[in-house]
Design an enzyme around this catalytic site. Structure first.
Site, PDB file in Angstrom:
ATOM      1  N   ASP A   1     -26.882  16.242  15.176  1.00 62.09           N
ATOM      2  CA  ASP A   1     -27.076  16.683  16.550  1.00 62.09           C
ATOM      3  C   ASP A   1     -28.243  15.946  17.195  1.00 62.09           C
ATOM      4  O   ASP A   1     -29.087  15.343  16.521  1.00 62.09           O
ATOM      5  CB  ASP A   1     -27.357  18.185  16.594  1.00 62.09           C
TER       6      ASP A   1
ATOM      7  N   MET B   1     -30.835  28.263  24.702  1.00 62.35           N
ATOM      8  CA  MET B   1     -30.175  27.445  25.727  1.00 62.35           C
ATOM      9  C   MET B   1     -30.113  28.172  27.071  1.00 62.35           C
ATOM     10  O   MET B   1     -29.098  28.187  27.755  1.00 62.35           O
ATOM     11  CB  MET B   1     -28.765  27.043  25.263  1.00 62.35           C
TER      12      MET B   1
ATOM     13  N   LYS C   1     -24.927  17.049  21.586  1.00 69.34           N
ATOM     14  CA  LYS C   1     -24.418  17.656  22.812  1.00 69.34           C
ATOM     15  C   LYS C   1     -25.616  18.210  23.571  1.00 69.34           C
ATOM     16  O   LYS C   1     -26.267  19.143  23.121  1.00 69.34           O
ATOM     17  CB  LYS C   1     -23.429  18.773  22.489  1.00 69.34           C
TER      18      LYS C   1
END
Length: 270
Positions: A52, A189, A74
């Site tokens: 990641d 997030m 991502k």
């Protein structure tokens, strides 16, 4: 106590990383020192690492030079590979006989989509192992002097994601239930949509004066902490990401428990 009393990584009874299998491994919240021993072992056994964006170069550098490294990060608002493509790549690499290490920030099963990837491996008949990691919602907060629970403030904590697969605030969240579920809410997030999330929590009964703490780039030399209130969430700007957002009274302990001072941040191994 002499060295004979300590186990060595090269003689420990670790599981065999078989060719044609995938290990879904948590890299922890930041510093290489927060890797688990099994994760460190896996870095030395893999043929290819699919990692990641949140996995630091310092962690990737622990793998031998010959190990192939594939970026599959991502990040919100930036061009990113689709989840289906990432899972397909894992399957293809395993079918080619590779020892595939899927390295994810934090813990693979804590808002890391590790469950989705594991399901894809099951459907393809690929053997896999889960190697849990220290979630940023736990270890990252510890580096900011925030005990996720304290018997004087809370006996429960709720984890919440700030966006769903569409990139927007999850529509299925029952905000009154979330607001009343625990004194402390830890949000992953959530920076991009924090004003809307705060508005939802305020409308559901949380107080505007409640402490809101944002821990950016936790457990790294670039760690940055912002302390504000829920009612002032819509005034925040330019908060570095990734960041963990914490709502609740555990913020009161930062003054005395903020141990990760500037000098400590010079040591990237945490």
């Amino acid at each position: 106590m002499n060295e004979a009393h300590f186990a060595r990584l090269d003689t420990a009874d670790f599981p065999v990383f078989e060719p044609g299998t995938v290990w879904l491994v948590g890299a922890g919240p930041g510093g290489p020192g927060l890797l688990t021993v099994l994760a460190f072992y896996a870095l030395g056994q893999a043929d290819v690492i699919v990692h990641d964006a949140l996995v630091s170069p310092d962690i990737l550098a622990l793998a031998p030079p010959h190990v192939e490294r594939i970026h599959a990060g991502k990040r919100g608002g930036k061009p990113s590979p689709k989840q289906t493509d990432i899972t397909l790549r894992l399957i293809e690499l395993a079918q080619a006989g590779k020892r595939v290490l899927r390295l994810k920030g934090g813990d693979p099963f804590m808002f890391g989509r590790g469950g989705e990837e594991a399901e894809g491996l099951v459907r393809a008949g690929i053997a896999f192992r889960i190697v849990p990691g220290i979630s940023s919602g736990l270890g990252g907060l510890a580096y900011a002097g925030l005990p996720i629970t304290h018997r004087d403030t809370n006996h429960a904590v709720l984890f919440l994601t700030g966006h769903d697969e569409t990139g927007t605030v999850p529509s299925a969240v029952n905000w009154p239930a979330v607001a009343g579920a625990a004194p402390v809410i830890v949000m992953f997030m959530a920076v991009k949509h924090l004003p809307l999330i705060a508005a939802n929590l305020l409308a559901a009964g949380r107080g505007p004066d409640e402490a809101l703490t944002l821990v950016s780039r936790a457990a790294t030399p670039q760690q940055h902490v912002v302390e504000t209130t829920l009612g002032a969430a819509d005034t925040l700007a330019d908060v570095p990401t990734p960041a963990i957002v914490v709502l609740g009274p555990v913020a009161r302990y930062r003054n005395s428990l903020d141990w990760y001072v500037t000098e400590a941040r010079k040591h990237v191994f945490g």
